[in-house]
Write an enzyme that holds these catalytic residues in place. Structure first.
Site, PDB file in Angstrom:
ATOM      1  N   ASN A  56       0.836  -1.194   0.000  1.00  0.00           N
ATOM      2  CA  ASN A  56       0.000   0.000   0.000  1.00  0.00           C
ATOM      3  C   ASN A  56       0.876   1.251   0.000  1.00  0.00           C
ATOM      4  OD1 ASN A  56       0.611  -0.707   2.769  1.00  0.00           O
ATOM      5  ND2 ASN A  56      -1.054   0.597   3.494  1.00  0.00           N
ATOM      6  N   VAL A  57       0.369   2.290  -0.654  1.00  0.00           N
ATOM      7  CA  VAL A  57       1.061   3.573  -0.765  1.00  0.00           C
ATOM      8  C   VAL A  57       0.030   4.647  -0.426  1.00  0.00           C
ATOM      9  CG1 VAL A  57       2.326   5.145  -2.286  1.00  0.00           C
ATOM     10  CG2 VAL A  57       2.584   2.665  -2.566  1.00  0.00           C
ATOM     11  N   GLU A  58       0.182   5.238   0.761  1.00  0.00           N
ATOM     12  CA  GLU A  58      -0.785   6.241   1.211  1.00  0.00           C
ATOM     13  C   GLU A  58      -0.469   7.612   0.631  1.00  0.00           C
ATOM     14  OE1 GLU A  58      -2.047   4.139   5.398  1.00  0.00           O
ATOM     15  OE2 GLU A  58      -0.862   5.964   5.496  1.00  0.00           O
ATOM     16  N   CYS A  67      -4.075   0.751  -2.549  1.00  0.00           N
ATOM     17  CA  CYS A  67      -4.006  -0.491  -1.789  1.00  0.00           C
ATOM     18  C   CYS A  67      -2.870  -1.350  -2.347  1.00  0.00           C
ATOM     19  CB  CYS A  67      -5.319  -1.255  -1.909  1.00  0.00           C
ATOM     20  SG  CYS A  67      -6.732  -0.390  -1.213  1.00  0.00           S
ATOM     21  N   GLU A  69      -3.060  -4.297  -3.366  1.00  0.00           N
ATOM     22  CA  GLU A  69      -3.553  -4.998  -4.544  1.00  0.00           C
ATOM     23  C   GLU A  69      -3.410  -4.129  -5.799  1.00  0.00           C
ATOM     24  OE1 GLU A  69      -5.797  -6.576  -0.950  1.00  0.00           O
ATOM     25  OE2 GLU A  69      -5.085  -4.630  -1.653  1.00  0.00           O
ATOM     26  N   CYS A 100     -10.291  -6.056   0.742  1.00  0.00           N
ATOM     27  CA  CYS A 100     -11.588  -5.390   0.860  1.00  0.00           C
ATOM     28  C   CYS A 100     -12.410  -5.674  -0.404  1.00  0.00           C
ATOM     29  CB  CYS A 100     -11.401  -3.889   1.065  1.00  0.00           C
ATOM     30  SG  CYS A 100     -10.785  -3.016  -0.394  1.00  0.00           S
ATOM     31  N   CYS A 103     -10.937  -4.260  -3.649  1.00  0.00           N
ATOM     32  CA  CYS A 103      -9.767  -5.004  -4.124  1.00  0.00           C
ATOM     33  C   CYS A 103     -10.146  -6.387  -4.622  1.00  0.00           C
ATOM     34  CB  CYS A 103      -8.706  -5.059  -3.036  1.00  0.00           C
ATOM     35  SG  CYS A 103      -7.946  -3.432  -2.785  1.00  0.00           S
TER      36      CYS A 103
END
Length: 152
Positions: A56-58, A67, A69, A100, A103
């Site tokens: 994940n990369v916020e 996400c 994925e 989720c 994803c």
């Protein structure tokens, strides 16, 4: 550089769940999660035997966060494509994590017909975790006269 490897077991078609878990943990360790403090890593066995991973990369504008994925699917496309046969996702503690709903839909689009996922309740098929899914085949089946009329 994408995380991608090919193993003998993968070429034979046997998912090596421990290798997928390890690849997901390595990916999770590369996550950028300064806001949620919830790093996630994912790994997938592709139909050609490659193992591809993502994290994940916020983003400060929370809605733009990617996400694990999403980055995994980007790696698949950048690496020449392929379909996912087996999938494993982990949280910051390395515990299995169920994708989720969003994803799951993304994974469905790039799944091999026999795709399986590791879940907290064991190995499941894509149909078990996303029953009655909508996919590209539905767009191909619908013609221009099959459009759903607008409500009102």
């Amino acid at each position: 550089m994408p995380e991608s490897t090919t193993t003998a077991a993968a070429r034979r078609g046997d998912p090596d769940w421990e290798a997928l878990r390890r690849a997901a943990v390595v990916a999770m360790e590369k996550a950028y999660a300064p806001y949620s403090k919830y790093p996630v890593g994912a790994a997938a066995l592709l139909d050609d035997g490659r193992v591809v991973s993502g994290c994940n990369v916020e983003n400060a504008s929370y809605g733009l966060t990617l996400c694990a994925e999403c980055t995994l699917l980007g790696q698949i496309r950048m690496g020449g494509g392929g379909l996912i046969r087996a999938f494993y996702c982990v949280d910051g503690a390395g515990a299995v994590l169920m994708p989720c709903g969003r994803c799951r839909q993304l994974l469905y689009e790039f799944r091999a017909p026999d795709m399986v996922l590791m879940t907290s309740h064991g190995i499941k098929t894509m149909d078990e975790v996303l029953p009655d899914a909508f996919g590209p085949q539905h767009l191909e089946e619908a013609g221009p006269d099959d459009a759903v009329p607008a409500a009102g």
